[in-house]
Design a protein around this motif. Structure first.
Motif, PDB file in Angstrom:
ATOM      1  N   PRO A 148     -16.410  15.234  47.121  1.00 18.27           N
ATOM      2  CA  PRO A 148     -16.949  13.883  46.939  1.00 18.27           C
ATOM      3  C   PRO A 148     -15.994  12.888  46.284  1.00 18.27           C
ATOM      4  CG  PRO A 148     -17.807  15.363  45.270  1.00 18.27           C
ATOM      5  CD  PRO A 148     -17.014  16.217  46.210  1.00 18.27           C
ATOM      6  N   LYS A 149     -14.860  13.354  45.794  1.00 20.67           N
ATOM      7  CA  LYS A 149     -13.931  12.457  45.099  1.00 20.67           C
ATOM      8  C   LYS A 149     -12.528  13.054  45.140  1.00 20.67           C
ATOM      9  CE  LYS A 149     -15.369  10.821  41.161  1.00 20.67           C
ATOM     10  NZ  LYS A 149     -15.708  10.695  39.706  1.00 20.67           N
ATOM     11  N   VAL A 150     -11.523  12.255  45.498  1.00 22.09           N
ATOM     12  CA  VAL A 150     -10.141  12.718  45.443  1.00 22.09           C
ATOM     13  C   VAL A 150      -9.610  12.451  44.035  1.00 22.09           C
ATOM     14  CG1 VAL A 150      -7.817  12.514  46.403  1.00 22.09           C
ATOM     15  CG2 VAL A 150      -9.806  12.268  47.898  1.00 22.09           C
ATOM     16  N   LEU A 151      -9.217  13.500  43.349  1.00 19.88           N
ATOM     17  CA  LEU A 151      -8.813  13.372  41.946  1.00 19.88           C
ATOM     18  C   LEU A 151      -7.330  13.082  41.774  1.00 19.88           C
ATOM     19  CD1 LEU A 151     -10.903  16.280  40.399  1.00 19.88           C
ATOM     20  CD2 LEU A 151     -11.467  13.851  40.509  1.00 19.88           C
ATOM     21  N   SER A 152      -6.502  13.534  42.717  1.00 28.34           N
ATOM     22  CA  SER A 152      -5.071  13.256  42.623  1.00 28.34           C
ATOM     23  C   SER A 152      -4.449  13.336  44.008  1.00 28.34           C
ATOM     24  CB  SER A 152      -4.359  14.235  41.673  1.00 28.34           C
ATOM     25  OG  SER A 152      -4.284  15.525  42.253  1.00 28.34           O
ATOM     26  N   ALA A 153      -3.322  12.671  44.162  1.00 32.15           N
ATOM     27  CA  ALA A 153      -2.588  12.698  45.426  1.00 32.15           C
ATOM     28  C   ALA A 153      -1.123  12.433  45.132  1.00 32.15           C
ATOM     29  CB  ALA A 153      -3.132  11.655  46.400  1.00 32.15           C
ATOM     30  N   VAL A 154      -0.244  13.267  45.699  1.00 27.70           N
ATOM     31  CA  VAL A 154       1.198  13.118  45.479  1.00 27.70           C
ATOM     32  C   VAL A 154       1.942  13.355  46.785  1.00 27.70           C
ATOM     33  CG1 VAL A 154       1.140  13.784  43.042  1.00 27.70           C
ATOM     34  CG2 VAL A 154       1.441  15.548  44.793  1.00 27.70           C
ATOM     35  N   PHE A 155       3.133  12.762  46.882  1.00 26.42           N
ATOM     36  CA  PHE A 155       4.034  13.007  48.008  1.00 26.42           C
ATOM     37  C   PHE A 155       4.911  14.225  47.724  1.00 26.42           C
ATOM     38  CE2 PHE A 155       3.517   8.368  48.766  1.00 26.42           C
ATOM     39  CZ  PHE A 155       3.221   8.384  50.129  1.00 26.42           C
ATOM     40  N   SER A 156       5.340  14.900  48.779  1.00 25.86           N
ATOM     41  CA  SER A 156       6.396  15.905  48.652  1.00 25.86           C
ATOM     42  C   SER A 156       7.710  15.183  48.341  1.00 25.86           C
ATOM     43  CB  SER A 156       6.527  16.707  49.942  1.00 25.86           C
ATOM     44  OG  SER A 156       6.860  15.872  51.034  1.00 25.86           O
ATOM     45  N   PRO A 157       8.708  15.890  47.795  1.00 26.23           N
ATOM     46  CA  PRO A 157       9.974  15.228  47.463  1.00 26.23           C
ATOM     47  C   PRO A 157      10.620  14.489  48.629  1.00 26.23           C
ATOM     48  CG  PRO A 157       9.874  17.357  46.406  1.00 26.23           C
ATOM     49  CD  PRO A 157       8.683  17.282  47.306  1.00 26.23           C
ATOM     50  N   ASP A 158      10.487  15.014  49.856  1.00 30.55           N
ATOM     51  CA  ASP A 158      11.091  14.337  51.001  1.00 30.55           C
ATOM     52  C   ASP A 158      10.163  13.333  51.660  1.00 30.55           C
ATOM     53  OD1 ASP A 158       9.253  15.896  52.361  1.00 30.55           O
ATOM     54  OD2 ASP A 158      10.741  17.042  53.486  1.00 30.55           O
ATOM     55  N   GLY A 159       8.931  13.185  51.133  1.00 30.00           N
ATOM     56  CA  GLY A 159       8.010  12.173  51.630  1.00 30.00           C
ATOM     57  C   GLY A 159       7.341  12.483  52.949  1.00 30.00           C
ATOM     58  N   THR A 160       7.495  13.692  53.460  1.00 33.51           N
ATOM     59  CA  THR A 160       6.917  14.021  54.766  1.00 33.51           C
ATOM     60  C   THR A 160       5.506  14.576  54.655  1.00 33.51           C
ATOM     61  OG1 THR A 160       7.826  16.268  54.770  1.00 33.51           O
ATOM     62  CG2 THR A 160       9.189  14.499  55.732  1.00 33.51           C
ATOM     63  N   ARG A 161       5.129  15.045  53.466  1.00 34.00           N
ATOM     64  CA  ARG A 161       3.806  15.621  53.282  1.00 34.00           C
ATOM     65  C   ARG A 161       3.150  15.044  52.033  1.00 34.00           C
ATOM     66  NH1 ARG A 161       5.961  21.361  52.915  1.00 34.00           N
ATOM     67  NH2 ARG A 161       7.805  20.090  52.473  1.00 34.00           N
ATOM     68  N   ALA A 162       1.826  15.156  51.994  1.00 39.59           N
ATOM     69  CA  ALA A 162       1.055  14.732  50.829  1.00 39.59           C
ATOM     70  C   ALA A 162       0.172  15.882  50.389  1.00 39.59           C
ATOM     71  CB  ALA A 162       0.207  13.515  51.166  1.00 39.59           C
ATOM     72  N   LEU A 163      -0.142  15.903  49.108  1.00 38.37           N
ATOM     73  CA  LEU A 163      -0.977  16.952  48.526  1.00 38.37           C
ATOM     74  C   LEU A 163      -2.111  16.283  47.767  1.00 38.37           C
ATOM     75  CD1 LEU A 163      -1.475  19.923  47.635  1.00 38.37           C
ATOM     76  CD2 LEU A 163       0.206  19.528  45.814  1.00 38.37           C
ATOM     77  N   THR A 164      -3.362  16.634  48.120  1.00 36.91           N
ATOM     78  CA  THR A 164      -4.518  16.044  47.446  1.00 36.91           C
ATOM     79  C   THR A 164      -5.356  17.130  46.784  1.00 36.91           C
ATOM     80  OG1 THR A 164      -5.917  16.158  49.438  1.00 36.91           O
ATOM     81  CG2 THR A 164      -4.658  14.125  49.086  1.00 36.91           C
ATOM     82  N   THR A 165      -6.051  16.738  45.700  1.00 41.05           N
ATOM     83  CA  THR A 165      -7.023  17.611  45.049  1.00 41.05           C
ATOM     84  C   THR A 165      -8.339  16.860  44.940  1.00 41.05           C
ATOM     85  OG1 THR A 165      -6.555  16.890  42.782  1.00 41.05           O
ATOM     86  CG2 THR A 165      -5.182  18.651  43.688  1.00 41.05           C
ATOM     87  N   SER A 166      -9.419  17.613  44.738  1.00 39.55           N
ATOM     88  CA  SER A 166     -10.732  16.962  44.744  1.00 39.55           C
ATOM     89  C   SER A 166     -11.700  17.687  43.823  1.00 39.55           C
ATOM     90  CB  SER A 166     -11.303  16.930  46.163  1.00 39.55           C
ATOM     91  OG  SER A 166     -11.736  18.224  46.557  1.00 39.55           O
ATOM     92  N   LEU A 167     -12.926  17.174  43.767  1.00 41.67           N
ATOM     93  CA  LEU A 167     -13.971  17.821  42.990  1.00 41.67           C
ATOM     94  C   LEU A 167     -14.344  19.176  43.571  1.00 41.67           C
ATOM     95  CD1 LEU A 167     -16.429  14.943  41.973  1.00 41.67           C
ATOM     96  CD2 LEU A 167     -14.959  16.285  40.486  1.00 41.67           C
ATOM     97  N   ASN A 168     -14.057  19.387  44.836  1.00 40.33           N
ATOM     98  CA  ASN A 168     -14.226  20.716  45.423  1.00 40.33           C
ATOM     99  C   ASN A 168     -13.098  21.629  44.944  1.00 40.33           C
ATOM    100  OD1 ASN A 168     -16.475  19.931  46.800  1.00 40.33           O
ATOM    101  ND2 ASN A 168     -15.710  20.424  48.827  1.00 40.33           N
ATOM    102  N   PRO A 169     -13.293  22.939  44.959  1.00 40.19           N
ATOM    103  CA  PRO A 169     -12.252  23.855  44.462  1.00 40.19           C
ATOM    104  C   PRO A 169     -11.150  24.129  45.482  1.00 40.19           C
ATOM    105  CG  PRO A 169     -14.188  25.089  45.095  1.00 40.19           C
ATOM    106  CD  PRO A 169     -14.552  23.635  45.246  1.00 40.19           C
ATOM    107  N   VAL A 170     -10.628  23.067  46.096  1.00 47.99           N
ATOM    108  CA  VAL A 170      -9.554  23.214  47.077  1.00 47.99           C
ATOM    109  C   VAL A 170      -8.504  22.131  46.861  1.00 47.99           C
ATOM    110  CG1 VAL A 170     -11.095  24.201  48.822  1.00 47.99           C
ATOM    111  CG2 VAL A 170     -10.653  21.739  48.825  1.00 47.99           C
ATOM    112  N   ALA A 171      -7.314  22.388  47.372  1.00 44.03           N
ATOM    113  CA  ALA A 171      -6.269  21.373  47.519  1.00 44.03           C
ATOM    114  C   ALA A 171      -5.900  21.339  48.999  1.00 44.03           C
ATOM    115  CB  ALA A 171      -5.059  21.703  46.661  1.00 44.03           C
ATOM    116  N   GLN A 172      -5.403  20.194  49.469  1.00 47.45           N
ATOM    117  CA  GLN A 172      -5.052  20.062  50.878  1.00 47.45           C
ATOM    118  C   GLN A 172      -3.670  19.468  51.031  1.00 47.45           C
ATOM    119  OE1 GLN A 172      -9.134  18.138  51.621  1.00 47.45           O
ATOM    120  NE2 GLN A 172      -8.642  18.981  53.637  1.00 47.45           N
TER     121      GLN A 172
END
Length: 202
Positions: A148-172
Motif C-alpha cells: 500500500p505504500k512505497v517506503l524507499s526507492a534507489v537507483f543502481s550505481p549505473d542507473g539501469t535498475r531501480a530498487l523499491t521497498t514497501s509496507l509489504n515484506p518484499v523488495a522489487q
C-alpha cells in the motif's frame, strides 16, 4: 529545530545550524562537503555553508512537510520530496526552483538522483515509484509496486535498475528504461523500510 555538524576525528561540535521553525526530517552534505541541506516540517529546505554555518538559501515552494532533500552528484542541484504529492528540483547556487515533478496521488516519501544526474526516482504513499527526466520534468515510468505504500526507492550505481521497498515484506528490482519488474525479493516477515545496491550493482 537544529542540525549539528560534528568533527569525526575529535568528536567536537563544529556548527549548529539554526533557522527552521519545526522539526527536521533530513540532512545531507553536498558531494564536495562545502554545503549542507536540511529539510523540515516547516515546509522548507535550507542550504547552508558548512564552513560558516550561514544559511545561503531557503527553498520555499512546497505546501506540506518536506520529507527529504538531497544533492545531485555534481552538487549543482538539490532535490526535495514533500507530502504535498510533489518533488522539486532546485539550483543549489541560486535557490531557484527548476522543476516541479507532479503526478503522484499521495505524498512523496523520498526522491533521489541517478548517478549521472539525468534522472530522478520518487517513492510515494500512492503505491508507486516514478522515474523522471531532470531536464524536462517529464515522467518516464511509473513503477506499480506491491504493497500500500512505497517506503524507499534507489537507483543502481549505473542507473539501469531501480530498487523499491514497501509496507509489504518484499523488495522489487526494476528495469529503468522499460519500467518492467525484473525480480521480487521475498523472505522478510514485515515491512521493508529501506534497501540498497552493492557498489558494483550486482
Amino acid at each position: 529545530c537544529t542540525a549539528k555538524i560534528w568533527s569525526v576525528t575529535s568528536g567536537e561540535l563544529v556548527q549548529t545550524l539554526r533557522g527552521h521553525r519545526r522539526r527536521l526530517t533530513s540532512a545531507a552534505f553536498s558531494p564536495d562537503g562545502t554545503l549542507a541541506a536540511t529539510s523540515s516540517a516547516d515546509l522548507t529546505t535550507k542550504i547552508w555553508s558548512v564552513e560558516s554555518g550561514e544559511c545561503l538559501h531557503t527553498l520555499q515552494g512546497h505546501n506540506c512537510e518536506v520529507s527529504s532533500g538531497v544533492f545531485s552528484a555534481d552538487g549543482s542541484l538539490v532535490l526535495t520530496a514533500s507530502s504535498d504529492k510533489t518533488a522539486k528540483i532546485w539550483c543549489a547556487s541560486s535557490g531557484k526552483c527548476m522543476q516541479t515533478l507532479k503526478g503522484h496521488r499521495w505524498g512523496v516519501i523520498s526522491a533521489v538522483f541517478s548517478s549521472d544526474g539525468t534522472l530522478v526516482l520518487t517513492a510515494s504513499e500512492d503505491r508507486t515509484a516514478k522515474i523522471w527526466r531532470v531536464e524536462s520534468g517529464e515522467c518516464l515510468q511509473t513503477l506499480r509496486a506491491q504493497g500500500p505504500k512505497v517506503l524507499s526507492a534507489v537507483f543502481s550505481p549505473d542507473g539501469t535498475r531501480a530498487l523499491t521497498t514497501s509496507l509489504n515484506p518484499v523488495a522489487q528490482i526494476w528495469h529503468v528504461e522499460s519500467g518492467k519488474c525484473l525480480h521480487t525479493l521475498r523472505g522478510h516477515q514485515n515491512s521493508v523500510h529501506s534497501a540498497a545496491f552493492s557498489p558494483d550493482g550486482m
